[in-house]
Motif scaffolding. Structure first.
Motif, short mmCIF file in Angstrom:
data_model
loop_
_atom_site.label_atom_id
_atom_site.label_comp_id
_atom_site.label_asym_id
_atom_site.label_seq_id
_atom_site.Cartn_x
_atom_site.Cartn_y
_atom_site.Cartn_z
N LEU C 131 0.82 -1.22 0.00
CA LEU C 131 0.00 0.00 0.00
C LEU C 131 0.85 1.27 0.00
O LEU C 131 0.47 2.28 -0.58
N GLU C 132 2.01 1.23 0.68
CA GLU C 132 2.77 2.47 0.84
C GLU C 132 4.23 2.12 1.11
O GLU C 132 4.56 1.65 2.20
N LYS C 133 5.07 2.38 0.14
CA LYS C 133 6.48 2.03 0.32
C LYS C 133 7.23 3.10 1.11
O LYS C 133 8.34 2.87 1.57
N GLY C 134 6.64 4.28 1.25
CA GLY C 134 7.35 5.38 1.90
C GLY C 134 7.21 5.44 3.41
O GLY C 134 7.61 6.44 4.02
N MET C 135 6.67 4.41 4.04
CA MET C 135 6.60 4.40 5.52
C MET C 135 8.00 4.54 6.11
O MET C 135 8.97 4.05 5.54
N VAL C 136 8.09 5.21 7.26
CA VAL C 136 9.40 5.47 7.88
C VAL C 136 9.41 4.98 9.33
O VAL C 136 8.48 5.29 10.09
N ILE C 137 10.44 4.23 9.67
CA ILE C 137 10.61 3.77 11.06
C ILE C 137 11.42 4.83 11.81
O ILE C 137 12.49 5.23 11.36
N GLU C 138 10.88 5.27 12.95
CA GLU C 138 11.44 6.42 13.66
C GLU C 138 11.54 6.16 15.15
O GLU C 138 10.82 5.32 15.69
N GLN C 139 12.37 6.95 15.80
CA GLN C 139 12.37 7.04 17.27
C GLN C 139 12.50 5.68 17.96
O GLN C 139 11.87 5.43 18.98
N VAL C 140 13.31 4.81 17.40
CA VAL C 140 13.58 3.53 18.05
C VAL C 140 14.63 3.80 19.13
O VAL C 140 15.75 4.22 18.83
N ARG C 141 14.26 3.61 20.36
CA ARG C 141 15.15 3.97 21.45
C ARG C 141 14.81 3.22 22.73
O ARG C 141 13.71 2.69 22.88
N LEU C 142 15.75 3.21 23.62
CA LEU C 142 15.54 2.61 24.94
C LEU C 142 14.73 3.58 25.79
O LEU C 142 15.05 4.77 25.86
N LEU C 143 13.68 3.06 26.44
CA LEU C 143 12.89 3.91 27.34
C LEU C 143 13.42 3.83 28.76
O LEU C 143 13.55 4.83 29.44
N GLU C 144 13.70 2.60 29.20
CA GLU C 144 14.26 2.46 30.54
C GLU C 144 14.88 1.09 30.71
O GLU C 144 14.58 0.15 29.97
N LYS C 145 15.79 0.99 31.64
CA LYS C 145 16.33 -0.29 32.05
C LYS C 145 16.37 -0.31 33.58
O LYS C 145 16.52 0.73 34.22
N THR C 146 16.23 -1.51 34.13
CA THR C 146 16.34 -1.65 35.59
C THR C 146 17.29 -2.80 35.88
O THR C 146 17.47 -3.71 35.09
N GLY C 147 17.92 -2.70 37.06
CA GLY C 147 18.81 -3.78 37.50
C GLY C 147 20.22 -3.61 36.99
O GLY C 147 20.52 -2.77 36.14
N GLY C 148 21.13 -4.42 37.53
CA GLY C 148 22.51 -4.36 37.11
C GLY C 148 23.31 -3.36 37.93
O GLY C 148 22.77 -2.51 38.63
#
Lengths: 156, 156, 156, 156, 156, 156
Positions: C131-148
């Motif tokens: 349907l749409e080849k121009g879709m863009v994947i954005e803002q892939v990022r870590l929100l939080e981590k716990t432990g360690g």
């Protein structure tokens, strides 16, 4: 409790959180059979004794598949299996497979035993299908499990 | 011919040489079922409609496994599948799966269809096993194949 | 310390030794989105409700990919994940994914959460690209981590 | 046509049948970037010249992931890729990746290019995350595709 | 004891049960070399310094293969490796590889170190084979192992 | 031409583009050996006849690894192998393996034959290592290749 544990309250699939469970010794044994004609059964026997690799190939395939259960079954946890074994017995018109898996861990290995049995049977099908395409895989089921909070279980 | 094609004359397993065969359109359809109680069946239904992912997960698992048949079954050729589909039907006390695979190639896709059906059934077992460990996978078999030198074949 | 931990003193890549670390409860949550037209968004919605498998397929793909993070990212440790979940939300012209992974172990699961989010988004792209080849994947990022040992962390 | 090709008329996911399509030369190029602080960027540069393996590892990871696209994305066909390349460029506060895949086949390689770009970026994240957890993967998108019945396509 | 531990009393292959063993720190180091002409050696050197990725690719390939040892070697346990490193040295007419793996676990990592060394050498072969097909992989062996009930071991 | 074909002009690794090459029949044969004491050799023989699975397991492992060459060796193309076979012979103090692979395709199968031989030898090591850790894998090399633009080649 009549609930599918792999779905959250909205119905979405998820890998169940086993973080709070205790690691202990667990095992599972599964079985299954592949029905075939007497002639095909004889050919597999002939290809599995001193002269051939049929059941050895099926055994190796089952063991290797058990280790990849977490890649095949979407919501299975990746598990550090401590042992897997696959055995065969000849019935009159079928080959029966029994597979056992065990580990010390937080979740059971029922799926690993069932995957080992299924892939061992599929490998026999593959190696004998030039002789008989109508072979049928039957009675693939859990025989017993031990360990875990829900305790031991045996097929009736 | 009463010979297992996956063994050479000494009985050693090998991947059969299909280099001299002609690439043509081939398909295979396999089926199988998983028997369960009425209560479990109802829970799967409830988890597969608007509210849940059960059968979608099983379908995806079957399709993905078909693509990895060559990794699971030792003597299967790696194949460039052109289509795979997995469908479900509810019987009274069982869920029936039908899987179809097809390609244009030098060897058939029977194993790909059987692997897709088996892994879809195993995934249902996994998702419902908290409710009923005694479910049984049955009647996993080839329904038909088309194409190839040996021609079409249909289960009787 | 301004050093890349995955390189030794000569600059060679290596899998960092976590043998001396303590196993404790760790989790990570990542997010991302895929931007698309209103029409495509509507088609995905229509294919994800009672009538379709789109988001179920993306969820399963994300969960399965998380389990294979150690195969995809060269210097990641193979990890025994204890839970993975993937959730979606519809924005006005985008679908947002949130992925969470957790385990009790010696190293964190940031990469597992990020891989789950990325593969879920790529699967949506795949299913809607006709349907749409121009879709863009954005803002892939870590929100939080716990432990360690390094403690908890939250995106600002 | 406002339809998701990966769903059949009932909404079930399936691998689209490409058996009737013609094999011809197809290529796809995708891009993406990972934003980071100037200090992290400098560390990656330092770890990628004569002294280090960072970008080499990310390039290899992207190429290897492209070959496994059919294992990661549920409805992608397994493809015999004929070439994959992954290149990097340094922006002021980001590293940009461009990935290209090509083959002679019946279906396009958009997903292979996008997977290569995504996994290369995730690998950079992994190798630099000890320095900066807040890096963001952005603008992952198809740049162009060539070949196939739908013809060439370029991002605007 | 003159018995192959991977066979049961009937000669059937099985994954040895390590459930009763104690988890402790274990490591293994393996080495190997690939012999080649001076001209090929020089080309690899030229492709591995500031200007090229040859040894970086071989290193990454070895590390990634170590993580998949349980998928390649039929009776190996799947292991949670805690570190893997692969190093190279140039001899007069050969490249020498040393691979080390370690974990805290119930079974040793000899195979992981040997797989890492072998795949690193095979990758060098692949990258240089256009120049010289007659390269030979030699002297792949275990150098030492530490930990476990059988204690430390060093090659003589 | 003194150039590594897997590096571009800047030294970056890439999968060589074979799109312009012609598909034709290609084969490759590789060999190798694993040296061991007479006592270990006898144990492997005893575990490989009517009573045991040792060489059958090694053969299956080699064949299955050949199919995954493209996953192990970073710049290898994924190939549709048409046949793979693995054979063993007993020398006085070593087991010799010969592996052959073939296909109709655009690139050669040297790596597939070498990977099959290497993994078969590693599997023997794994199964016999409880008896003798000092076994050495030696003389892993290409014996011959046929087909392709560069023509046939035989080891001298």
């Amino acid at each position: 409790m009549n609930r599918l544990t792999h779905l959250d309250e909205s119905g979405a699939a998820r890998m169940v959180d086993v973080g709070g469970k205790t690691a202990n010794a667990r095992s599972a044994t599964a079985e299954g059979r592949i029905a075939m004609s007497t002639a095909t059964l004889q050919a597999v026997r002939d290809g599995s004794g001193p002269k051939g690799d049929v059941l050895a190939a099926a055994r190796i395939a089952g063991i290797m598949a058990a280790k990849r259960t977490g890649e095949l079954i979407p919501l299975c946890h990746p598990l550090a299996l401590e042992t897997v074994s696959v055995d065969f017995a000849f019935d009159e018109s079928a080959i029966r497979v029994t597979a056992r898996a065990a580990l010390t861990g937080k979740t059971g290995v029922e799926m690993e035993a069932l995957v080992a049995a299924s892939v061992a049977l599929l490998t026999i099908y593959d190696m004998a299908k030039a002789l008989e395409k109508g072979m049928v895989i039957e009675q693939v089921r859990l025989l017993e499990k031990t360990g875990g909070k829900s305790g031991d279980w045996h097929a009736t």
